[in-house]
Structures are given as C-alpha cells and as structure tokens.
Design an enzyme around this catalytic site. Sequence first.
Site, mmCIF file in Angstrom:
data_model
loop_
_atom_site.group_PDB
_atom_site.id
_atom_site.type_symbol
_atom_site.label_atom_id
_atom_site.label_comp_id
_atom_site.label_asym_id
_atom_site.label_seq_id
_atom_site.Cartn_x
_atom_site.Cartn_y
_atom_site.Cartn_z
ATOM 1 N N ASP A 18 -58.978 17.362 -37.617
ATOM 2 C CA ASP A 18 -59.685 18.692 -37.748
ATOM 3 C C ASP A 18 -60.755 18.551 -36.510
ATOM 4 O O ASP A 18 -61.753 17.834 -36.506
ATOM 5 C CB ASP A 18 -60.286 18.746 -39.098
ATOM 6 C CG ASP A 18 -61.022 20.151 -39.187
ATOM 7 O OD1 ASP A 18 -60.475 20.977 -39.653
ATOM 8 O OD2 ASP A 18 -62.238 19.987 -39.129
ATOM 9 N N TYR A 46 -67.546 21.508 -31.777
ATOM 10 C CA TYR A 46 -67.744 20.076 -32.082
ATOM 11 C C TYR A 46 -67.837 19.351 -30.598
ATOM 12 O O TYR A 46 -68.364 18.206 -30.447
ATOM 13 C CB TYR A 46 -66.629 19.214 -32.685
ATOM 14 C CG TYR A 46 -66.556 19.660 -34.339
ATOM 15 C CD1 TYR A 46 -67.447 20.604 -34.771
ATOM 16 C CD2 TYR A 46 -65.463 19.165 -34.817
ATOM 17 C CE1 TYR A 46 -67.428 21.044 -36.114
ATOM 18 C CE2 TYR A 46 -65.164 19.655 -36.200
ATOM 19 C CZ TYR A 46 -66.157 20.424 -36.786
ATOM 20 O OH TYR A 46 -66.187 21.088 -37.996
ATOM 21 N N LYS A 48 -61.286 25.693 -34.269
ATOM 22 C CA LYS A 48 -62.034 26.878 -35.025
ATOM 23 C C LYS A 48 -62.779 27.424 -33.803
ATOM 24 O O LYS A 48 -63.326 26.921 -32.712
ATOM 25 C CB LYS A 48 -63.102 26.303 -36.153
ATOM 26 C CG LYS A 48 -62.493 25.313 -36.816
ATOM 27 C CD LYS A 48 -63.683 24.872 -37.811
ATOM 28 C CE LYS A 48 -63.064 23.754 -38.610
ATOM 29 N NZ LYS A 48 -63.454 22.248 -37.854
ATOM 30 N N HIS A 83 -64.995 29.935 -37.672
ATOM 31 C CA HIS A 83 -65.805 28.740 -38.081
ATOM 32 C C HIS A 83 -67.093 29.005 -39.014
ATOM 33 O O HIS A 83 -67.266 28.289 -39.900
ATOM 34 C CB HIS A 83 -66.379 28.056 -36.716
ATOM 35 C CG HIS A 83 -66.764 26.763 -37.026
ATOM 36 N ND1 HIS A 83 -66.710 25.812 -36.074
ATOM 37 C CD2 HIS A 83 -67.243 25.915 -38.095
ATOM 38 C CE1 HIS A 83 -67.306 24.549 -36.579
ATOM 39 N NE2 HIS A 83 -67.723 24.794 -37.897
#
Length: 282
Positions: free
Chosen positions: A42, A47, A72, A105
């Site tokens: 994930d 990120y 996302k 997200h």
Amino acid sequence: MKEFTLSNGVKIPAIGFGTWIAVKEDPGIVSKAIEEGYRLIDTAAFYDNEEQIGDSLMHCNVARNELFLTSKVWKTKLGYQSCIRSFEKSLLNLKTDYLDLFLIHWPKNNLETDQWKEEDLETWRAMEELYQQGKVRAIGLSNFYPHHMIPLLEQVKIKPMVNQIEFHPGYTQKYVVDFCKEHNIIVEAWSPLGRAAVLSDRTVCEIAEKYGRTPAQICLRFIYQNGLVSLPKASSKIRMHQNLEIFDFEISEEDMSILHTMPQTGWSGEHPDRQPLVDLGW
Ligand code: A2P
C-alpha cells in the site's frame, strides 16, 4: 494468505504492508516484506516513495500478477485531468502498467473549500475511466465518511469497492464501517496497531496474554474478524512475520466485544473535516 473478495470479484489479501514513512527509513523494506510473504503493498503519491517501491518490485522474485499494488491520488490533485496525470505518474514511478487498486486519498483539498463534492465527483469520473480502460483492477476511497460518500454514491456509474480509514482497537469508527458494509465496500484499516500506541493498552495486553499471542497479533486478528483488510507497518522481519501469523486462532465473541467497547485510544487525531489534533506531517 487469506483473502477478501471485492464487489467486482477481485480478490484482495487480508493483510497488506503499509509503507508511509517506512520506506524513507529503509529503502529496502518492501523487498523484505515481500520475502516475508506480503503480497499487498500500500502506497500513495503523497508518501513520495513510489520510485523506491518500484525498484523493489522490479528486483523481487514474485511475479507482478501475484502482487496487489495500491496507490492513491493526493488531495491537492483532485479533479479529472489531475487525477489522470497523478495516476500515470504513479504507474511510471512504480514501473508497472496497471494498479490493482487506486484510491482518492482524502475527500477535501482543504477545510475551507465548498467545492469538494464537485471535485470528488470529477475525480471519480477519472477513476471510472481508468477502471473501464483496464488500467486499474479496482477503485475506491480513503478517509471518506458517510456524508462524503452519500453525494458521490448518488451520481456514480461504478461504486467504490474499498474505503481505507484509521481502524484499530480503541478507534473503530463503527458508523463508517457499517455504512461501507451496507454498500458492499470493503474497509481497509490504516494504522491497525494505532502506530504502536495500542500495543501497551491494558485491555489489549490482557487479551494477548490470555491467547498466548502478542498485542499486535490481537489487533490484527480483531481487524480480520471484523472483515477488514489491515495494513500494518513494521521495520524488522521478525515483526513482519509475526504480523502475518494471525490465521491459526480465533478471538471469542466475548473478547471481541471487550475490544469493541474499550475506551478510545491511539487515535491519530486525523479527521477529514477538522484540523488535526497532532501534526503528522500531512
Ligand atoms: P517498528 O516500525 O519499529 O517495527 P501502524 O502499522 O499502526 O502504523 O503501527 C506501526 C508501529 O507498530 C511501528 O512503530 C512498529 O514498530 C510497531 N510494530 C509493528 N509490528 C509490531 C509488532 N509485531 N510488535 C510490536 N510493535 C510492532
């Protein structure tokens, strides 16, 4: 690995590996997780670790179609065109030609906006198109609560298959989970260990001792018995392994009810309609 089945028939592993911050601390962490048996990875554009994950995937000995890759689109990229662009960039970074799951997200770009419903819908149009083109096997949401989902569900052609929210003993957001179950949306749990804060909770520790398991295993088994996918992070192979060893015991209904009703603990402070209580660097 146990699996759940999404509303479109796609199978999703019951436990995946969460990568927020983890890859920054150890760029090889995803390779280790795959070696330990994780198949769901994930990540998210936000990120800022997709390139390193892409490298790990390229060099691992597991075929792409045995992996389940999630990314996302971040809240600053809501809208049709920017969602498509974000998706293409994620593919490029991850060095793959499809995603298994792509999520919105966060439902709102900022707390002041009154345009979020329109923006979510436009973004969803892009998600539907990517899905129909076969570029992604399933599409969904993250951090959406019922009042964010209702206006979307009224207008979509393809319903979201997943919603990823914070969920762990001490923060179960039952009303969000119940809504998702009603609409055949599989819930994924982020911070399933409450970023370790839940692991020293007295109730969790007592139950762990009773079953001869670790507190982390009690959290993850609790989540599995609730029918949710969990996405734990862990830095060592020993913990990665331990966190997958939850399918050979069962928590009784009585102990499930104790875990469900324990006082709130380990909440991140994140809420899509409020200022965060703690700055997590979002
Ligand atoms: P570490 O990264 O040092 O392994 P969450 O997934 O809820 O965000 O929680 C991640 C936190 O839980 C990290 O601090 C991680 O520590 C810790 N953790 C993960 N697995 C275990 C485990 N099996 N036992 C104890 N702590 C764990």
